[in-house]
Each structure stands twice: as C-alpha cells, then as structure tokens.
Motif scaffolding. Structure first.
Motif, short mmCIF file in Angstrom:
data_model
loop_
_atom_site.label_atom_id
_atom_site.label_comp_id
_atom_site.label_asym_id
_atom_site.label_seq_id
_atom_site.Cartn_x
_atom_site.Cartn_y
_atom_site.Cartn_z
N TRP B 196 0.86 -1.19 0.05
CA TRP B 196 -0.24 -0.01 -0.03
C TRP B 196 0.92 1.29 0.11
O TRP B 196 0.62 2.28 -0.29
CB TRP B 196 -1.05 -0.09 1.16
CG TRP B 196 -2.11 -0.88 1.16
CD1 TRP B 196 -2.73 -1.30 -0.11
CD2 TRP B 196 -2.87 -1.57 2.13
NE1 TRP B 196 -3.65 -2.26 0.17
CE2 TRP B 196 -3.86 -2.51 1.34
CE3 TRP B 196 -2.71 -1.63 3.33
CZ2 TRP B 196 -4.93 -3.20 2.02
CZ3 TRP B 196 -3.72 -2.36 4.09
CH2 TRP B 196 -4.63 -3.43 3.28
N LEU B 200 0.76 4.07 -2.85
CA LEU B 200 0.54 5.39 -2.54
C LEU B 200 1.55 6.13 -3.47
O LEU B 200 1.21 7.51 -4.10
CB LEU B 200 0.77 5.76 -1.24
CG LEU B 200 -0.33 5.44 -0.07
CD1 LEU B 200 0.34 5.77 1.18
CD2 LEU B 200 -1.46 6.54 -0.33
N ARG B 203 1.01 6.05 -7.85
CA ARG B 203 -0.36 6.05 -7.75
C ARG B 203 -1.17 5.88 -9.22
O ARG B 203 -2.16 5.14 -9.22
CB ARG B 203 -0.65 7.29 -7.35
CG ARG B 203 0.05 8.65 -7.98
CD ARG B 203 -0.24 9.62 -6.81
NE ARG B 203 -0.43 10.90 -7.31
CZ ARG B 203 -0.93 11.96 -7.17
NH1 ARG B 203 -1.82 12.12 -5.98
NH2 ARG B 203 -0.81 13.08 -7.60
N ASP B 207 -4.37 2.82 -11.19
CA ASP B 207 -5.44 3.37 -11.66
C ASP B 207 -5.76 3.10 -13.15
O ASP B 207 -6.82 2.66 -13.75
CB ASP B 207 -5.54 4.86 -11.50
CG ASP B 207 -5.52 5.49 -10.16
OD1 ASP B 207 -5.68 4.64 -9.08
OD2 ASP B 207 -5.91 6.77 -9.91
N THR B 215 -6.30 2.08 -2.83
CA THR B 215 -6.13 3.65 -3.08
C THR B 215 -6.96 3.97 -4.15
O THR B 215 -7.52 5.11 -4.18
CB THR B 215 -4.64 3.90 -3.73
OG1 THR B 215 -4.21 3.05 -4.82
CG2 THR B 215 -3.71 3.84 -2.61
N ARG B 220 -7.30 7.47 -0.99
CA ARG B 220 -5.86 7.61 -0.36
C ARG B 220 -5.89 7.74 1.30
O ARG B 220 -4.97 7.25 2.01
CB ARG B 220 -5.02 8.61 -0.98
CG ARG B 220 -5.05 8.31 -2.66
CD ARG B 220 -4.33 9.44 -3.33
NE ARG B 220 -3.05 9.56 -3.18
CZ ARG B 220 -2.12 8.85 -3.70
NH1 ARG B 220 -2.56 7.87 -4.45
NH2 ARG B 220 -0.91 8.93 -3.41
N THR B 223 -6.59 4.41 2.64
CA THR B 223 -5.31 3.52 2.60
C THR B 223 -4.29 3.79 3.55
O THR B 223 -3.53 3.04 4.14
CB THR B 223 -4.58 3.80 1.24
OG1 THR B 223 -5.66 3.31 0.13
CG2 THR B 223 -3.55 2.96 1.08
N ARG B 224 -4.15 5.08 3.93
CA ARG B 224 -3.03 5.44 4.98
C ARG B 224 -3.33 5.10 6.33
O ARG B 224 -2.76 4.37 7.04
CB ARG B 224 -3.00 7.20 4.89
CG ARG B 224 -2.50 7.76 3.89
CD ARG B 224 -2.43 9.20 3.57
NE ARG B 224 -1.92 9.61 2.44
CZ ARG B 224 -0.60 9.83 2.25
NH1 ARG B 224 0.18 9.73 3.15
NH2 ARG B 224 -0.25 10.34 0.92
N GLU B 274 -2.30 14.70 1.42
CA GLU B 274 -2.01 14.62 -0.10
C GLU B 274 -1.11 15.77 -0.70
O GLU B 274 0.01 15.52 -1.42
CB GLU B 274 -3.08 14.41 -0.96
CG GLU B 274 -3.73 12.89 -0.86
CD GLU B 274 -2.87 11.81 -0.89
OE1 GLU B 274 -2.10 11.68 -1.68
OE2 GLU B 274 -2.85 10.96 -0.06
N GLU B 285 6.43 8.04 2.42
CA GLU B 285 5.95 7.01 1.70
C GLU B 285 7.04 6.11 1.31
O GLU B 285 7.10 4.85 1.19
CB GLU B 285 4.73 7.08 0.67
CG GLU B 285 3.71 7.66 1.24
CD GLU B 285 3.61 9.18 1.62
OE1 GLU B 285 4.74 9.95 1.45
OE2 GLU B 285 2.67 9.65 1.97
#
Lengths: 53, 318
Positions: B196, B200, B203, B207, B215, B220, B223-224, B274, B285
């Motif tokens: 994960w 992040l 990204r 997608d 995510t 997001r 996910t954190r 973000e 990250e």
C-alpha cells in the motif's frame, strides 16, 4: 527452413543456447548429488533382510 | 519467438532487440521475488528442529525457488494485458515483445510440475503438495480470481508470498507446528503495508490498469489508515513471536527496534495529507517502503541467527 551448422542463427542465439545447456548440466549434477545422498542414506542391509524374511 | 520471421540477409549475428535472451526467460521467474522466497524458505528450513543433509537442503530451497519462479511466469502470462499499461511493469519480457504469452505459460507449467515433483522426491510429498498448493493459490486464487475483483487483493496475495518458510519447515520435518505459521503470519501481515505504501507513490499505475487497489476503491486517506492499522497488528505479532520457539533475545531486540521505526513511519503516513506528500514527492512513503524491505530481512535474519546459535546453547531463551 533447414538450418545448417554454420547458420548465423546459431551465432545469434549462442548465449541463449549456452544458458540452456549450462542449466541442464547443472540440473544433472544436482540430481546426481541428490541420488548419491539418498542412496547413501538407505539401509539396504535391512531391506534385503526384510525381503529374505 | 518464431523463427519464421528470420531473414538471414538482413540480420547481424547478435541478439535482436525483439528477440528473447536467456535473461529474458529468467526475468519471467521474477528473480527479486525469488530472492525473498529463497531467503524465507531457507530460514524456515534451518529454524526447524531437524538437521537436514546440506545437499537435500540445497535441493529443497532450489525447487521451492523454482516453484516460486514458475508462479511468477504464470502470473506474467495472465497479467500481460495490465503489465502493458503499468509503468512499473511495461518493461517485462511479455509487454516488451521479447517473449510470447504462450512461451511464458509453457515455461510456468513445466517448471511448476518439475519443482513439485522434485521437491517431493528430494524431501517429502507433504512439502511437494504444499508447494503445489502455493502455486495454485498464487496463480488461480490470487492472480486469476481475486486480484482484479477485490481491493483486499494485496492481503490475499500476501498469503502466497508467506508460504515459503512453511514449505521450508515441512521439507525439513515432514510435519507442521506453530512456529512456521508464525513466520507465515509475519510475512502475511507485512505485505499489505509494504504494497500500500508502494501504491501511494506509484499512484497512476494501478488506476490506469484498473486494478482495484485500496487507493483506487477506498481512497488514499483510507489507505493511509489501513497502513497504520496493519502495522500495529504486525508489530504485536512480530514482538510476540520473540517468546515462541523461533524467538529469543536477539530476535526480541531486532523486533522492538524495527517495529518502533515501522510504527513511527506508519503513524507519519497516516497523519500526512496529499498536499504534504505531493510537496516532498512522497518522501515519507518512499522511505517507509524501503524500511519495509529491511524490516522483513532483519526479522527473518534474527530467526536464522537464533536457530544457528542453538547448537551452541546460545539461541532462544534456554
């Protein structure tokens, strides 16, 4: 297409063929070593005695 | 690659850009994943309370690694369509056009059969069956079924990556106990925060490929928080393992230090917005991801050290 020994395909794929050859050779060595270990660890005397009984 | 396209008059006697080398076929086996498989399986084998002949042990690790590599090839065969889309994977042998999908399938199936049979013959059939189940789990349950279906894909896929120490243990002992499952649980719980964190900062990849990563499906922020929750559970498990048969004072020391660092990283990730992450190009990250690699290596390394010291009366709590 027939491939003669001198064909450039052999040269072009030499490294690939060498890799396959060495891998197969290593596999043979490993199987041989494993066989020796397995055979050495087997008590054939006891097995023979069991068969005779 | 097909020889039908070969033209002797125009091709020089050296590998062509679109022609697979031996290294490209080896890359199908995911060597970096294989190195993790080799290391964790080796720790499982050596931590077992049974001595194994070095040649048999070497063969066991080799065939477990080949089984892991075979699953990698089958994974690349099935995922060729999404590998083409993702930046991280578009250089793999199939999307780059060097190896055909059918070749990856054939190599994966052949090596799967070979590894299972050889592990069974070299050690015991319980271990062989376990390896077969692991390949099935990774390829069919994870890759074909759940990877594109659920955002928990990483959690489920983590199980496949966590089996090698159990296989190593079973190869040595021929039986099961709680200790290898603690090693399994360690890798299993480690995988989600590891991937994960990667998702992040990589990204757009998931997608673009339409893979339902957390995510993408839950956002997001969620996910954190997931990273923090899984890290807290992992820390409890990792420190608790210190007091089992595979733990000891060295392991405890490593676990306390590494889990404190890992928890701190997960906490920082959970607190970041973000905008903060964008501002420093996902520095936290990225460093958490790097730390996760060291985290797993040091935990298994500590288990190995404890096991290697036992014959001298030093390892473990006794």
């Amino acid at each position: 297409m027939s491939l003669r020994k001198s064909h450039e395909l052999h040269q072009r794929r030499f490294s690939r063929n060498l890799g396959v050859g060495l891998t197969l050779a290593a596999f043979i060595v490993i199987i041989f070593g494993l066989t020796i270990v397995k055979v050495a660890g087997t008590d054939f005397g006891m097995a023979t005695q069991e068969v005779q009984n | 690659m097909s020889d039908a396209s070969f033209n002797a008059s125009t091709v020089a006697a050296q590998p062509r850009a679109d022609e697979a080398s031996f290294g490209d076929y080896f890359a199908l086996l995911k060597p970096r994943v294989m190195s993790l498989v080799v290391f964790t399986a080796l720790v499982g084998l050596l931590a077992a309370p049974v001595s194994v002949h070095p040649i048999v042990g070497f063969c066991a690790i080799l065939f477990i690694a080949i089984g892991g590599g075979a699953s990698g090839a089958l994974n690349m065969w099935w995922d060729a369509d999404i590998d083409k889309v993702m930046k991280r994977t578009k250089g793999r042998p199939i999307p780059s056009g060097k190896v055909e999908e059918g070749e990856a399938l054939a190599l994966g199936l052949a090596l799967s059969g070979l590894s299972v049979i050889m592990l069974g013959l070299a050690t015991n059939w319980f271990a062989g069956a376990f390896l077969a189940f692991t390949i099935f789990f990774y390829v069919v349950i994870y890759t074909m079924w759940l990877k594109r279906l659920t955002p928990q894909n990483i959690v489920i896929g983590g199980a496949a990556g966590a089996f090698p120490p159990v296989i190593g243990w079973v190869a040595a002992t021929g039986s099961m106990s709680i200790e290898p499952w603690l090693m399994f649980a360690l890798t299993f719980m480690w995988t989600p925060p590891h991937f994960w964190a990667l998702a992040l900062f990589m990204r757009s990849d998931y997608d673009d490929a339409g893979v339902p990563m957390l995510t993408v499906t839950h956002g997001r922020r969620a996910t954190r928080w997931h990273i923090l929750i899984y890290t807290a559970l992992l820390a409890t498990l990792a420190v608790g393992t210190s007091f089992s048969g595979i733990g000891g004072p060295i392991y405890l020391m490593v676990a306390v230090v590494m889990n404190a660092l890992f928890l701190r990283g997960a906490w920082q990730i959970s607190r970041r917005s973000e905008d903060d992450a964008e501002a420093d190009n996902f520095k936290v990250e990225r460093s958490f991801f790097k730390l996760s690699l060291l985290y797993l290596f040091l935990h298994f390394g500590a288990v190995l050290v404890e096991a290697l010291l036992k014959p001298y009366g030093l390892g473990g709590w006794s």
